[in-house]
Design an enzyme around this catalytic site. Sequence first.
Site, PDB file in Angstrom:
ATOM      1  N   ASP A  12      50.130  56.106  53.337  1.00 35.39           N
ATOM      2  CA  ASP A  12      52.007  55.936  52.460  1.00 35.39           C
ATOM      3  C   ASP A  12      51.151  55.644  51.040  1.00 35.39           C
ATOM      4  O   ASP A  12      51.638  55.357  50.184  1.00 35.39           O
ATOM      5  CB  ASP A  12      53.326  55.398  52.708  1.00 35.39           C
ATOM      6  CG  ASP A  12      53.251  55.481  53.741  1.00 35.39           C
ATOM      7  OD1 ASP A  12      53.532  56.776  54.908  1.00 35.39           O
ATOM      8  OD2 ASP A  12      53.341  54.371  54.747  1.00 35.39           O
ATOM      9  N   LYS A  15      48.116  60.564  48.642  1.00 35.72           N
ATOM     10  CA  LYS A  15      47.661  61.274  48.984  1.00 35.72           C
ATOM     11  C   LYS A  15      47.873  62.726  49.371  1.00 35.72           C
ATOM     12  O   LYS A  15      47.068  63.252  48.538  1.00 35.72           O
ATOM     13  CB  LYS A  15      46.873  60.607  50.907  1.00 35.72           C
ATOM     14  CG  LYS A  15      46.136  59.755  50.833  1.00 35.72           C
ATOM     15  CD  LYS A  15      45.583  60.213  52.447  1.00 35.72           C
ATOM     16  CE  LYS A  15      47.346  60.236  53.351  1.00 35.72           C
ATOM     17  NZ  LYS A  15      48.239  58.967  53.639  1.00 35.72           N
ATOM     18  N   GLY A  39      53.460  61.787  56.550  1.00 33.86           N
ATOM     19  CA  GLY A  39      54.500  62.079  56.105  1.00 33.86           C
ATOM     20  C   GLY A  39      54.040  62.466  54.435  1.00 33.86           C
ATOM     21  O   GLY A  39      53.511  61.439  53.722  1.00 33.86           O
ATOM     22  N   HIS A  40      53.731  63.498  53.960  1.00 30.60           N
ATOM     23  CA  HIS A  40      52.965  63.709  52.649  1.00 30.60           C
ATOM     24  C   HIS A  40      54.644  64.605  52.014  1.00 30.60           C
ATOM     25  O   HIS A  40      55.029  64.919  51.994  1.00 30.60           O
ATOM     26  CB  HIS A  40      52.298  64.685  52.992  1.00 30.60           C
ATOM     27  CG  HIS A  40      50.762  64.322  52.942  1.00 30.60           C
ATOM     28  ND1 HIS A  40      49.806  64.675  54.045  1.00 30.60           N
ATOM     29  CD2 HIS A  40      50.606  62.984  53.672  1.00 30.60           C
ATOM     30  CE1 HIS A  40      48.767  63.478  54.721  1.00 30.60           C
ATOM     31  NE2 HIS A  40      49.520  62.439  54.111  1.00 30.60           N
ATOM     32  N   GLN A 198      47.613  59.005  57.354  1.00 28.38           N
ATOM     33  CA  GLN A 198      47.641  57.632  57.428  1.00 28.38           C
ATOM     34  C   GLN A 198      46.530  56.861  56.853  1.00 28.38           C
ATOM     35  O   GLN A 198      46.635  57.447  55.356  1.00 28.38           O
ATOM     36  CB  GLN A 198      47.704  56.886  59.246  1.00 28.38           C
ATOM     37  CG  GLN A 198      48.384  57.601  59.839  1.00 28.38           C
ATOM     38  CD  GLN A 198      48.399  59.456  60.931  1.00 28.38           C
ATOM     39  OE1 GLN A 198      47.399  59.265  61.093  1.00 28.38           O
ATOM     40  NE2 GLN A 198      49.517  59.814  60.691  1.00 28.38           N
TER      41      GLN A 198
HETATM   42  P1  IMP Z   1      52.593  55.926  65.698  1.00 24.50           P
HETATM   43  O1  IMP Z   1      50.858  56.638  64.998  1.00 24.50           O
HETATM   44  O2  IMP Z   1      53.601  57.086  65.671  1.00 24.50           O
HETATM   45  O3  IMP Z   1      51.859  55.758  66.745  1.00 24.50           O
HETATM   46  O4  IMP Z   1      52.183  54.897  65.056  1.00 24.50           O
HETATM   47  C1  IMP Z   1      51.462  53.850  64.746  1.00 24.50           C
HETATM   48  C2  IMP Z   1      51.552  52.561  63.671  1.00 24.50           C
HETATM   49  O5  IMP Z   1      51.318  53.522  62.570  1.00 24.50           O
HETATM   50  C3  IMP Z   1      53.003  52.664  63.165  1.00 24.50           C
HETATM   51  O6  IMP Z   1      53.140  51.309  62.573  1.00 24.50           O
HETATM   52  C4  IMP Z   1      53.349  53.638  62.220  1.00 24.50           C
HETATM   53  O7  IMP Z   1      54.322  52.931  61.119  1.00 24.50           O
HETATM   54  C5  IMP Z   1      51.946  54.211  61.269  1.00 24.50           C
HETATM   55  N1  IMP Z   1      51.970  55.053  60.741  1.00 24.50           N
HETATM   56  C6  IMP Z   1      51.769  55.812  61.418  1.00 24.50           C
HETATM   57  N2  IMP Z   1      51.977  57.103  60.827  1.00 24.50           N
HETATM   58  C7  IMP Z   1      51.755  57.086  59.470  1.00 24.50           C
HETATM   59  C8  IMP Z   1      51.722  57.575  57.924  1.00 24.50           C
HETATM   60  O8  IMP Z   1      51.814  58.874  57.685  1.00 24.50           O
HETATM   61  N3  IMP Z   1      51.784  56.551  56.878  1.00 24.50           N
HETATM   62  C9  IMP Z   1      52.398  54.946  57.274  1.00 24.50           C
HETATM   63  N4  IMP Z   1      52.163  54.664  58.276  1.00 24.50           N
HETATM   64  C10 IMP Z   1      52.038  55.517  60.006  1.00 24.50           C
END
Ligand code: IMP
Length: 409
Positions: A12, A15, A39-40, A198
């Site tokens: 977040d 990017k 999410g972008h 991420q």
């Molecule tokens: P998962 O990828 O859904 O399994 O989530 C694993 C961890 O990564 C959790 O703490 C999510 O909130 C975090 N996470 C996954 N994708 C994002 C992202 O795009 N931005 C911020 N945190 C993320």
Amino acid sequence: MNIVVMGAQWGDEGKGKIVDYLAADAGIAVRFSGGANAGHTIVIGGERYALHLVPSGILYPDKTVVLGTGMVIDPEALFAELEGLAERGVDWRGRVLISDRAHIVLPSYRRRDKEMEAARRRPIGTTGRGIGVAYALKASRDGVRLADLGDEERLANLEPEDAAFAREWRARLEPMAVDLVAYLRAHRNAYVLFEGAQGALLDIDTGSYPFVSSGMSCAAGAAAQGGIGPRRIDRVLGVFKAYTTRVGNGPFPTEFADDSPGSLSQYIRETGNEYGVTTGRPRRCGYLDLVALRYAAVTNSIDRLVLTHLDVYDELDEFEACVAYRIRGRLVEDFPSSVRDLEDAEPVLRRFTGWKRSIAAARAYEELPREARDYIAFIEEYVETPVSMVSVGSDRAQTIVRESPWTRS
Ligand code: IMP
């Protein structure tokens, strides 16, 4: 020329906006990892677009975007996003390709993701999109790639609901399939942007394990999962915010202890709109963590930093940034591997003076107030990496470029 744009914190970082901005000079944008967990947000002339699977370069009418090998793709989510773009006048047909080595997220994965999360004594706080299951099955060699969708023998191993789903979607997916390695070899002289999802600290290997996502969000992922070799990466840009946020669970040394109404934490969340694009969850907020940022820079060979959300600090008299941790009495300047150490880390903070005026209209570095430039200079010195771009608002136009990343050094 191949440029990687990645998050240098816990995701977040903004990017999407930076990739969108740089895509103006690129021919191709390749997203190399993650799935619909990401999410972008991109804002163009007041219009806000939220993307999850589609690479951010899509908003230019002439760019080709590729969903890379390291991605895990839920076709239902992908087509809902593409249809949403079409409704807003974005013609994506013929411009969205998918690596045929990318893995497909099947319906049972979401359910299994939620079941695994519920069984954890300390939940990770997953987005529940089936991402962890898709990567786990990939590693156990039981995943299904786009290239496998036509292979009935492979589908026969799946749960009936998953097999039916795979058959249902393959006719729409297959025309978009591409051998990404061959495609990028054929376009070896193109300007290619490799877009990470991420962030460095959510990477499966170098992040704050086990409170991480399950893909490669590190720069090396652009090579392994983006279809080129590691020595073809010309530059790595690490995007970071003036402060730090995190969604989901896990250690966060600079997190504000006070999140009550009227607190700095709530001020930053509201001013920076720090709510998850995918889940709507409020993001946890804290000061900039330079120990973590330097770790991200080193592990990813970040050679230029991109600072975003600097305008969120416009009204503060003063603020702080973390320059070391104190862990059970010991002073530490390296990002620890152990979650326990990270949880016990108390930030050692350095104070900075605020600039107390809006920087939203600044378009050149010299137009930033001295206090803002002092903050940037301190970051550059601590991380031993230049800040080459500064974002002062969410619009594409609110971007200061000190040095174009497309300029060969
Ligand atoms: P998962 O990828 O859904 O399994 O989530 C694993 C961890 O990564 C959790 O703490 C999510 O909130 C975090 N996470 C996954 N994708 C994002 C992202 O795009 N931005 C911020 N945190 C993320």
